[in-house]
Design a protein around this motif. Structure first.
Motif, PDB file in Angstrom:
ATOM      1  N   ALA A  18       0.727  -1.118  -0.057  1.00 35.35           N
ATOM      2  CA  ALA A  18      -0.002  -0.062  -0.178  1.00 35.35           C
ATOM      3  C   ALA A  18       1.005   1.256   0.088  1.00 35.35           C
ATOM      4  CB  ALA A  18      -1.026   0.061   1.377  1.00 35.35           C
ATOM      5  N   VAL A  19       1.989   1.213   0.705  1.00 40.64           N
ATOM      6  CA  VAL A  19       2.798   2.391   0.873  1.00 40.64           C
ATOM      7  C   VAL A  19       3.281   2.680  -0.701  1.00 40.64           C
ATOM      8  CG1 VAL A  19       5.162   3.294   1.456  1.00 40.64           C
ATOM      9  CG2 VAL A  19       3.687   2.202   3.296  1.00 40.64           C
ATOM     10  N   ALA A  20       3.751   1.630  -1.428  1.00 47.72           N
ATOM     11  CA  ALA A  20       4.388   1.680  -2.671  1.00 47.72           C
ATOM     12  C   ALA A  20       3.204   2.236  -3.649  1.00 47.72           C
ATOM     13  CB  ALA A  20       4.854   0.532  -3.304  1.00 47.72           C
ATOM     14  N   ALA A  21       2.209   1.719  -3.487  1.00 52.30           N
ATOM     15  CA  ALA A  21       1.005   2.102  -4.593  1.00 52.30           C
ATOM     16  C   ALA A  21       0.487   3.499  -4.132  1.00 52.30           C
ATOM     17  CB  ALA A  21      -0.467   1.252  -4.234  1.00 52.30           C
ATOM     18  N   TYR A  22       0.364   4.016  -2.670  1.00 54.26           N
ATOM     19  CA  TYR A  22       0.008   5.317  -2.680  1.00 54.26           C
ATOM     20  C   TYR A  22       1.067   6.424  -2.741  1.00 54.26           C
ATOM     21  CZ  TYR A  22      -3.745   3.254   0.027  1.00 54.26           C
ATOM     22  OH  TYR A  22      -4.667   2.388   0.547  1.00 54.26           O
ATOM     23  N   ALA A  23       2.309   5.992  -2.895  1.00 53.14           N
ATOM     24  CA  ALA A  23       3.292   7.012  -3.172  1.00 53.14           C
ATOM     25  C   ALA A  23       3.387   7.101  -4.688  1.00 53.14           C
ATOM     26  CB  ALA A  23       4.901   6.406  -2.660  1.00 53.14           C
ATOM     27  N   VAL A  51       0.149  13.012   0.579  1.00 52.87           N
ATOM     28  CA  VAL A  51       1.160  12.798   1.501  1.00 52.87           C
ATOM     29  C   VAL A  51       1.203  12.228   2.860  1.00 52.87           C
ATOM     30  CG1 VAL A  51       3.195  14.416   2.476  1.00 52.87           C
ATOM     31  CG2 VAL A  51       2.596  14.575  -0.045  1.00 52.87           C
ATOM     32  N   PRO A  52       0.032  12.976   3.479  1.00 51.56           N
ATOM     33  CA  PRO A  52      -0.263  12.448   4.972  1.00 51.56           C
ATOM     34  C   PRO A  52      -0.730  10.754   4.722  1.00 51.56           C
ATOM     35  CG  PRO A  52      -1.271  14.423   4.560  1.00 51.56           C
ATOM     36  CD  PRO A  52      -0.773  14.134   3.344  1.00 51.56           C
ATOM     37  N   LEU A  53      -1.221  10.339   3.815  1.00 48.68           N
ATOM     38  CA  LEU A  53      -1.854   9.057   3.751  1.00 48.68           C
ATOM     39  C   LEU A  53      -0.584   8.202   3.330  1.00 48.68           C
ATOM     40  CD1 LEU A  53      -3.907   7.126   3.535  1.00 48.68           C
ATOM     41  CD2 LEU A  53      -4.118   7.470   1.210  1.00 48.68           C
ATOM     42  N   VAL A  54       0.468   8.744   2.690  1.00 48.49           N
ATOM     43  CA  VAL A  54       1.662   7.833   2.385  1.00 48.49           C
ATOM     44  C   VAL A  54       2.500   7.658   4.046  1.00 48.49           C
ATOM     45  CG1 VAL A  54       3.947   7.904   1.350  1.00 48.49           C
ATOM     46  CG2 VAL A  54       1.921   8.303   0.251  1.00 48.49           C
ATOM     47  N   PHE A  55       2.427   8.603   4.711  1.00 46.81           N
ATOM     48  CA  PHE A  55       3.269   8.581   5.856  1.00 46.81           C
ATOM     49  C   PHE A  55       2.685   7.844   6.783  1.00 46.81           C
ATOM     50  CE2 PHE A  55       5.502  12.801   4.278  1.00 46.81           C
ATOM     51  CZ  PHE A  55       6.888  12.143   4.327  1.00 46.81           C
ATOM     52  N   ALA A  56       1.180   8.002   6.950  1.00 44.50           N
ATOM     53  CA  ALA A  56       0.589   7.217   7.736  1.00 44.50           C
ATOM     54  C   ALA A  56       0.641   5.664   7.400  1.00 44.50           C
ATOM     55  CB  ALA A  56      -0.965   7.416   7.786  1.00 44.50           C
ATOM     56  N   VAL A  62       5.869  -0.011   8.970  1.00 44.20           N
ATOM     57  CA  VAL A  62       7.162  -0.063   9.903  1.00 44.20           C
ATOM     58  C   VAL A  62       6.724  -0.685  11.139  1.00 44.20           C
ATOM     59  CG1 VAL A  62       8.761   1.317  11.400  1.00 44.20           C
ATOM     60  CG2 VAL A  62       8.403   1.846   8.895  1.00 44.20           C
ATOM     61  N   PHE A  63       5.666  -0.516  11.500  1.00 39.67           N
ATOM     62  CA  PHE A  63       5.099  -0.952  12.930  1.00 39.67           C
ATOM     63  C   PHE A  63       4.824  -2.453  12.674  1.00 39.67           C
ATOM     64  CE2 PHE A  63       1.336  -2.778  15.653  1.00 39.67           C
ATOM     65  CZ  PHE A  63       2.223  -2.436  16.699  1.00 39.67           C
ATOM     66  N   ALA A  82      -5.962   0.929  11.622  1.00 38.60           N
ATOM     67  CA  ALA A  82      -6.295   0.666  10.099  1.00 38.60           C
ATOM     68  C   ALA A  82      -7.713   0.703   9.881  1.00 38.60           C
ATOM     69  CB  ALA A  82      -5.926  -0.907   9.987  1.00 38.60           C
ATOM     70  N   LEU A  83      -8.532   0.523  10.756  1.00 37.10           N
ATOM     71  CA  LEU A  83      -9.792   0.698  10.317  1.00 37.10           C
ATOM     72  C   LEU A  83     -10.437   1.992  10.360  1.00 37.10           C
ATOM     73  CD1 LEU A  83     -11.701  -2.497  12.179  1.00 37.10           C
ATOM     74  CD2 LEU A  83     -11.111  -2.089   9.739  1.00 37.10           C
ATOM     75  N   CYS A  84      -9.753   2.799  11.153  1.00 40.53           N
ATOM     76  CA  CYS A  84     -10.132   4.305  11.039  1.00 40.53           C
ATOM     77  C   CYS A  84      -9.603   4.795   9.690  1.00 40.53           C
ATOM     78  CB  CYS A  84      -9.333   5.032  12.226  1.00 40.53           C
ATOM     79  SG  CYS A  84     -10.394   4.824  13.689  1.00 40.53           S
ATOM     80  N   LEU A  85      -8.215   4.458   9.264  1.00 42.69           N
ATOM     81  CA  LEU A  85      -7.688   4.893   7.948  1.00 42.69           C
ATOM     82  C   LEU A  85      -8.553   4.236   6.921  1.00 42.69           C
ATOM     83  CD1 LEU A  85      -4.010   4.543   8.524  1.00 42.69           C
ATOM     84  CD2 LEU A  85      -4.909   6.426   8.169  1.00 42.69           C
ATOM     85  N   PHE A  86      -9.117   3.188   7.008  1.00 40.52           N
ATOM     86  CA  PHE A  86     -10.188   2.894   6.058  1.00 40.52           C
ATOM     87  C   PHE A  86     -11.302   3.858   5.734  1.00 40.52           C
ATOM     88  CE2 PHE A  86     -14.209   0.517   5.471  1.00 40.52           C
ATOM     89  CZ  PHE A  86     -13.963   0.001   4.097  1.00 40.52           C
TER      90      PHE A  86
END
Length: 127
Positions: A18-23, A51-56, A62-63, A82-86
């Motif tokens: 997801a990081v790769a796709a969003y970036a 940008v905030p979505l990529v960092f989140a 990482v976690f 994760a569900l809040c981000l959803f």
């Protein structure tokens, strides 16, 4: 140290994907010079969203990648995040972009319901 189920470790892979796709979606208009062809991801080109979505998502990945940090309680907090981000991504970007967070949160909640087998000899004697 307890080993988590393979599906919990797979959440880290999904988060890194997801990081790769969003970036890539956030950087696409700046690198290619035209909007991303996928309509569901065009909101990510907005600096205030992408940008905030990529960092989140990076923080989540990482976690999930550090096994020493993944206790059961922390994983439940991670599932909530994760569900809040959803919910946020489904509202701000689109449902298709929010699916990785739904899978991560749902998978953690599903796996946390079933405790692993007890390996202590004391438990074996009392049963």
């Amino acid at each position: 140290m307890r080993r988590w189920p393979a599906s919990w470790r797979g959440n880290a892979s999904l988060a890194w994907l997801a990081v790769a796709a969003y970036a890539a979606a956030a950087a696409w208009p700046h690198l290619a010079g035209h909007p991303i062809p996928l309509l569901g991801l065009r909101s990510l080109s907005n600096v205030h969203v992408g940008v905030p979505l990529v960092f989140a998502t990076l923080a989540l990945a990482v976690f999930l990648s550090v096994p020493a940090w993944t206790t059961r309680d922390r994983m439940l907090v991670c599932a909530g995040a994760a569900l809040c981000l959803f919910a946020v991504v489904a509202y701000a970007v689109g449902a298709s972009a929010a699916l990785p967070f739904a899978f991560i949160g749902g998978n953690i909640l599903r796996e946390s319901r079933h405790p692993g087998p007890r390996s202590s000899p004391l438990w074996a004697e009392t049963q």
